[in-house]
Motif scaffolding. Structure first.
Motif, PDB file in Angstrom:
ATOM      1  N   ALA A 119       0.858  -1.177   0.000  1.00 18.51           N
ATOM      2  CA  ALA A 119       0.000   0.000   0.000  1.00 18.51           C
ATOM      3  C   ALA A 119       0.889   1.220   0.000  1.00 18.51           C
ATOM      4  O   ALA A 119       1.922   1.252   0.669  1.00 18.51           O
ATOM      5  N   GLY A 120       0.507   2.218  -0.770  1.00 22.64           N
ATOM      6  CA  GLY A 120       1.301   3.434  -0.831  1.00 22.64           C
ATOM      7  C   GLY A 120       0.759   4.386  -1.871  1.00 22.64           C
ATOM      8  O   GLY A 120      -0.397   4.301  -2.289  1.00 22.64           O
ATOM      9  N   ARG A 121       1.627   5.295  -2.281  1.00 24.82           N
ATOM     10  CA  ARG A 121       1.247   6.339  -3.227  1.00 24.82           C
ATOM     11  C   ARG A 121       1.999   6.127  -4.548  1.00 24.82           C
ATOM     12  O   ARG A 121       3.193   5.841  -4.550  1.00 24.82           O
ATOM     13  N   ILE A 122       1.277   6.269  -5.651  1.00 27.44           N
ATOM     14  CA  ILE A 122       1.873   6.131  -6.982  1.00 27.44           C
ATOM     15  C   ILE A 122       2.706   7.386  -7.262  1.00 27.44           C
ATOM     16  O   ILE A 122       2.204   8.505  -7.179  1.00 27.44           O
ATOM     17  N   THR A 123       3.988   7.181  -7.569  1.00 27.67           N
ATOM     18  CA  THR A 123       4.862   8.314  -7.891  1.00 27.67           C
ATOM     19  C   THR A 123       5.122   8.418  -9.394  1.00 27.67           C
ATOM     20  O   THR A 123       5.554   9.462  -9.874  1.00 27.67           O
ATOM     21  N   ARG A 124       4.877   7.339 -10.112  1.00 31.44           N
ATOM     22  CA  ARG A 124       4.943   7.364 -11.571  1.00 31.44           C
ATOM     23  C   ARG A 124       3.757   6.560 -12.079  1.00 31.44           C
ATOM     24  O   ARG A 124       3.706   5.341 -11.957  1.00 31.44           O
ATOM     25  N   GLY A 125       2.790   7.275 -12.610  1.00 28.73           N
ATOM     26  CA  GLY A 125       1.573   6.635 -13.087  1.00 28.73           C
ATOM     27  C   GLY A 125       1.537   6.596 -14.591  1.00 28.73           C
ATOM     28  O   GLY A 125       2.553   6.677 -15.257  1.00 28.73           O
ATOM     29  N   GLY A 126       0.333   6.473 -15.103  1.00 29.51           N
ATOM     30  CA  GLY A 126       0.151   6.454 -16.548  1.00 29.51           C
ATOM     31  C   GLY A 126      -0.650   5.249 -16.976  1.00 29.51           C
ATOM     32  O   GLY A 126      -1.395   4.638 -16.192  1.00 29.51           O
ATOM     33  N   ASP A 127      -0.495   4.931 -18.279  1.00 27.58           N
ATOM     34  CA  ASP A 127      -1.242   3.828 -18.880  1.00 27.58           C
ATOM     35  C   ASP A 127      -0.606   2.468 -18.649  1.00 27.58           C
ATOM     36  O   ASP A 127      -1.163   1.455 -19.022  1.00 27.58           O
ATOM     37  N   GLY A 128       0.589   2.432 -18.068  1.00 27.77           N
ATOM     38  CA  GLY A 128       1.248   1.168 -17.777  1.00 27.77           C
ATOM     39  C   GLY A 128       2.028   0.664 -18.953  1.00 27.77           C
ATOM     40  O   GLY A 128       2.133   1.328 -19.962  1.00 27.77           O
ATOM     41  N   PRO A 129       2.625  -0.453 -18.898  1.00 25.53           N
ATOM     42  CA  PRO A 129       2.540  -1.442 -17.832  1.00 25.53           C
ATOM     43  C   PRO A 129       3.458  -1.163 -16.647  1.00 25.53           C
ATOM     44  O   PRO A 129       3.447  -1.912 -15.682  1.00 25.53           O
ATOM     45  N   CYS A 130       4.250  -0.055 -16.687  1.00 26.00           N
ATOM     46  CA  CYS A 130       5.157   0.240 -15.578  1.00 26.00           C
ATOM     47  C   CYS A 130       4.634   1.385 -14.732  1.00 26.00           C
ATOM     48  O   CYS A 130       4.137   2.393 -15.260  1.00 26.00           O
ATOM     49  N   TYR A 131       4.736   1.201 -13.418  1.00 27.68           N
ATOM     50  CA  TYR A 131       4.329   2.217 -12.453  1.00 27.68           C
ATOM     51  C   TYR A 131       5.385   2.248 -11.355  1.00 27.68           C
ATOM     52  O   TYR A 131       6.175   1.325 -11.214  1.00 27.68           O
ATOM     53  N   ALA A 132       5.372   3.301 -10.536  1.00 28.21           N
ATOM     54  CA  ALA A 132       6.273   3.368  -9.383  1.00 28.21           C
ATOM     55  C   ALA A 132       5.422   3.638  -8.150  1.00 28.21           C
ATOM     56  O   ALA A 132       4.468   4.425  -8.188  1.00 28.21           O
ATOM     57  N   LEU A 133       5.778   2.982  -7.047  1.00 25.92           N
ATOM     58  CA  LEU A 133       5.023   3.087  -5.799  1.00 25.92           C
ATOM     59  C   LEU A 133       6.002   3.355  -4.666  1.00 25.92           C
ATOM     60  O   LEU A 133       7.066   2.739  -4.599  1.00 25.92           O
ATOM     61  N   VAL A 134       5.629   4.259  -3.750  1.00 28.39           N
ATOM     62  CA  VAL A 134       6.403   4.497  -2.535  1.00 28.39           C
ATOM     63  C   VAL A 134       5.478   4.231  -1.358  1.00 28.39           C
ATOM     64  O   VAL A 134       4.375   4.800  -1.289  1.00 28.39           O
ATOM     65  N   THR A 135       5.910   3.358  -0.446  1.00 33.93           N
ATOM     66  CA  THR A 135       5.106   3.024   0.738  1.00 33.93           C
ATOM     67  C   THR A 135       5.312   4.077   1.820  1.00 33.93           C
ATOM     68  O   THR A 135       6.183   4.953   1.705  1.00 33.93           O
ATOM     69  N   ASP A 136       4.532   3.998   2.885  1.00 35.49           N
ATOM     70  CA  ASP A 136       4.627   4.954   3.986  1.00 35.49           C
ATOM     71  C   ASP A 136       5.991   4.933   4.664  1.00 35.49           C
ATOM     72  O   ASP A 136       6.431   5.935   5.211  1.00 35.49           O
ATOM     73  N   ASP A 137       6.667   3.785   4.632  1.00 37.14           N
ATOM     74  CA  ASP A 137       7.988   3.710   5.263  1.00 37.14           C
ATOM     75  C   ASP A 137       9.105   4.137   4.313  1.00 37.14           C
ATOM     76  O   ASP A 137      10.282   4.019   4.632  1.00 37.14           O
ATOM     77  N   GLY A 138       8.757   4.640   3.112  1.00 34.05           N
ATOM     78  CA  GLY A 138       9.738   5.181   2.183  1.00 34.05           C
ATOM     79  C   GLY A 138      10.334   4.194   1.208  1.00 34.05           C
ATOM     80  O   GLY A 138      11.206   4.548   0.423  1.00 34.05           O
ATOM     81  N   HIS A 139       9.880   2.944   1.234  1.00 35.15           N
ATOM     82  CA  HIS A 139      10.421   1.936   0.313  1.00 35.15           C
ATOM     83  C   HIS A 139       9.809   2.153  -1.074  1.00 35.15           C
ATOM     84  O   HIS A 139       8.607   2.326  -1.213  1.00 35.15           O
ATOM     85  N   GLU A 140      10.670   2.110  -2.103  1.00 39.81           N
ATOM     86  CA  GLU A 140      10.210   2.332  -3.472  1.00 39.81           C
ATOM     87  C   GLU A 140      10.123   1.004  -4.217  1.00 39.81           C
ATOM     88  O   GLU A 140      11.010   0.151  -4.098  1.00 39.81           O
ATOM     89  N   TYR A 141       9.048   0.840  -4.973  1.00 39.17           N
ATOM     90  CA  TYR A 141       8.825  -0.370  -5.768  1.00 39.17           C
ATOM     91  C   TYR A 141       8.614   0.020  -7.223  1.00 39.17           C
ATOM     92  O   TYR A 141       7.954   1.020  -7.523  1.00 39.17           O
ATOM     93  N   ALA A 142       9.169  -0.793  -8.121  1.00 39.79           N
ATOM     94  CA  ALA A 142       8.941  -0.659  -9.555  1.00 39.79           C
ATOM     95  C   ALA A 142       7.899  -1.707  -9.925  1.00 39.79           C
ATOM     96  O   ALA A 142       8.172  -2.915  -9.904  1.00 39.79           O
ATOM     97  N   LEU A 143       6.694  -1.267 -10.219  1.00 32.31           N
ATOM     98  CA  LEU A 143       5.579  -2.178 -10.491  1.00 32.31           C
ATOM     99  C   LEU A 143       5.472  -2.445 -11.985  1.00 32.31           C
ATOM    100  O   LEU A 143       5.609  -1.525 -12.801  1.00 32.31           O
ATOM    101  N   HIS A 144       5.203  -3.685 -12.343  1.00 31.47           N
ATOM    102  CA  HIS A 144       4.952  -4.053 -13.735  1.00 31.47           C
ATOM    103  C   HIS A 144       3.670  -4.860 -13.791  1.00 31.47           C
ATOM    104  O   HIS A 144       3.534  -5.896 -13.120  1.00 31.47           O
TER     105      HIS A 144
END
Length: 137
Positions: free
Chosen positions: A71-96
């Motif tokens: 759970a977190g906030r999208i920092t790189r959105g769009g139409d996909g398939p790649c997105y970026a997410l940062v959780t409340d504890d500051g961990h960054e995820y590269a979503l595909h």
């Protein structure tokens, strides 16, 4: 008439039990001592012991997190398939996640991930494959 000072007739109840039967219990009481039929026995009248106050914070989290949820906030959105997410504890995820649709930057989301499937590189952060993404707000 008899010498008995209290006159009785068929309509006057008597207090003597009929011959051969024990006296009936008073109205509203059971014939045997104990709880009434269908009711449990009463519990102790003493109050339960108060829980002790903890002396230190818990060593481990008390709420277990599901390992396949982020759970977190999208920092790189769009139409996909790649997105970026940062959780409340500051961990960054590269979503595909192909075919998930448009997700706006700044959206708060809950993501179900599939850590077993290695996704292609989608930028900085821990790469994870997305099974489902739900926008919270």
């Amino acid at each position: 008439m008899t010498d008995d000072p209290t006159p009785t007739d068929d309509r006057t109840p008597t207090t003597d039990p009929p011959a051969g039967r024990p006296p009936a219990p008073p109205a509203g009481r059971a014939a045997t001592p104990g709880p009434a039929a269908g009711r449990p026995a009463p519990l102790s009248v003493a109050p339960p012991p108060a829980p002790r106050r903890p002396t230190a914070p818990p060593r481990h989290p008390t709420d277990r997190r599901r390992p396949d949820r982020l759970a977190g906030r999208i920092t790189r959105g769009g139409d996909g398939p790649c997105y970026a997410l940062v959780t409340d504890d500051g961990h960054e995820y590269a979503l595909h996640g192909p075919g998930l649709g448009t997700v706006a930057t700044g959206s708060t989301v809950v993501v179900t991930v599939d850590p077993a499937a290695p996704p292609p590189a989608c930028g900085p952060g821990t790469p994870v494959g997305v099974v489902r993404i739900s926008v919270v707000r």
